[in-house]
Motif scaffolding. Structure first.
Motif, PDB file in Angstrom:
ATOM      1  N   ALA A  43      -1.510  -5.680  -4.168  1.00 19.96           N
ATOM      2  CA  ALA A  43      -0.695  -4.439  -4.479  1.00 19.96           C
ATOM      3  C   ALA A  43       0.775  -4.503  -4.203  1.00 19.96           C
ATOM      4  O   ALA A  43       1.603  -4.184  -4.930  1.00 19.96           O
ATOM      5  N   THR A  44       1.091  -5.011  -2.975  1.00 24.91           N
ATOM      6  CA  THR A  44       2.168  -5.135  -2.605  1.00 24.91           C
ATOM      7  C   THR A  44       3.088  -6.494  -2.439  1.00 24.91           C
ATOM      8  O   THR A  44       4.382  -6.517  -2.324  1.00 24.91           O
ATOM      9  N   GLN A  45       2.332  -7.476  -3.027  1.00 22.32           N
ATOM     10  CA  GLN A  45       2.701  -8.793  -3.290  1.00 22.32           C
ATOM     11  C   GLN A  45       3.334  -9.479  -1.734  1.00 22.32           C
ATOM     12  O   GLN A  45       4.518 -10.087  -1.666  1.00 22.32           O
ATOM     13  N   THR A  46       2.874  -8.791  -0.734  1.00 22.49           N
ATOM     14  CA  THR A  46       3.132  -9.378   0.653  1.00 22.49           C
ATOM     15  C   THR A  46       2.008 -10.554   0.978  1.00 22.49           C
ATOM     16  O   THR A  46       0.856 -10.413   1.055  1.00 22.49           O
ATOM     17  N   ILE A  47       2.685 -11.574   1.574  1.00 29.33           N
ATOM     18  CA  ILE A  47       2.029 -12.653   2.267  1.00 29.33           C
ATOM     19  C   ILE A  47       1.973 -12.379   3.708  1.00 29.33           C
ATOM     20  O   ILE A  47       2.995 -12.535   4.258  1.00 29.33           O
TER      21      ILE A  47
END
Length: 276
Positions: A43-47
């Protein structure tokens, strides 16, 4: 590692991904354990990357540059995670914004950049306040996981480094463990001040003397501003001969050592799975 630089200074296209960072990493063996513990919030493209610790004692937030995404720094973060196994690494992705410098094209950006050929303190940096709020919320979540903001390092490359300085040094309470600027500068100089509570935060600048995108003089100016008028107690600058707007293995190792010192983790453990 994909490092996107402003196209207006390089070509007429939307941007150019430099390969210097990728070349610096070709001889580096990634930590298998780090990749085994990599997750992506779609959803946030956070790794998020953790190498070993089930309950990490520190969190390091890495902000990418203009036009890039979290994926662009995932390889480097995996290396750092292998060398600093008690820390978790969090890499958010910027929202899509129109960027004046690149003809209004929408791309991942922490704020708008109108030009990079003038004085650093003449930038408007539209949108940087909203990105600061996003990073503030992320830091608060990470602080709750690792024992407080004093166990969090905020770092970034290029525009991400500028945002790291802007967000990390305006904390009115609960200062961070450190702020790291790679090939970056103080954005919107003169429009904000370092919070008194954050004047003791160690700030590390790492910059190439051949950088034609973010001029070395901007880093020099930023360091002078922090040491002088902003009264920041611990500001350092490491300059790399011949390095352009990119990263090298030497810089990656130096940044790891800076993180370790700031967090009291001891020297980076090269045997933990990554060779820095």
């Amino acid at each position: 590692m994909r490092l996107l630089v402003a196209a207006a200074l390089i070509s007429r296209s939307a941007g150019v991904r430099t390969s210097a960072g990728a070349r610096a990493l070709r001889s580096v063996r990634m930590s298998t354990s780090a990749w085994d513990r990599t997750s992506l919030d779609r959803a946030t493209q956070t790794i998020t990357i953790t190498a070993a610790a089930d309950e990490p004692s520190a969190s390091i937030v890495i902000l990418h540059g203009l036009g890039d995404t979290a994926q662009g720094w995932a390889d480097v973060a995996a290396m750092w995670a292998g060398a600093l196994p008690s820390a978790r690494f969090v890499l958010p992705t910027a929202p899509l914004l129109p960027v004046t410098l690149n003809g209004g094209m929408r791309m991942p950006a922490w704020y708008d950049i109108a030009r990079l050929d003038g004085d650093a303190d003449r930038q408007t940096c539209d949108g940087i306040g909203e990105s600061k709020a996003t990073i503030d919320a992320l830091v608060s979540r990470e602080a709750a996981l690792v024992g407080g903001a004093g166990r969090v390092v905020l770092a970034g490359f290029s525009q991400g480094g500028a945002l790291a300085l802007y967000a990390g040094l305006q904390r009115e309470s609960e200062p961070l463990a450190a702020v790291i600027s790679m090939s970056a500068y103080l954005p919107a100089r003169g429009a904000w001040s370092v919070a008194p509570a954050s004047r003791g935060v160690p700030v590390g600048f790492f910059h190439g003397d051949a950088d034609q995108v973010v001029r070395p003089s901007w880093a020099d100016m930023s360091v002078a501003e922090l040491r002088g008028a902003q009264q920041v107690a611990a500001v350092s600058l490491k300059t790399y001969v011949g390095m352009a707007h990119s990263a090298t293995q030497e810089e990656i190792s130096d940044v790891a050592a800076f993180m370790a010192r700031a967090l009291g983790l001891g020297p980076p453990d090269a045997a933990a799975g990554s060779r820095l």
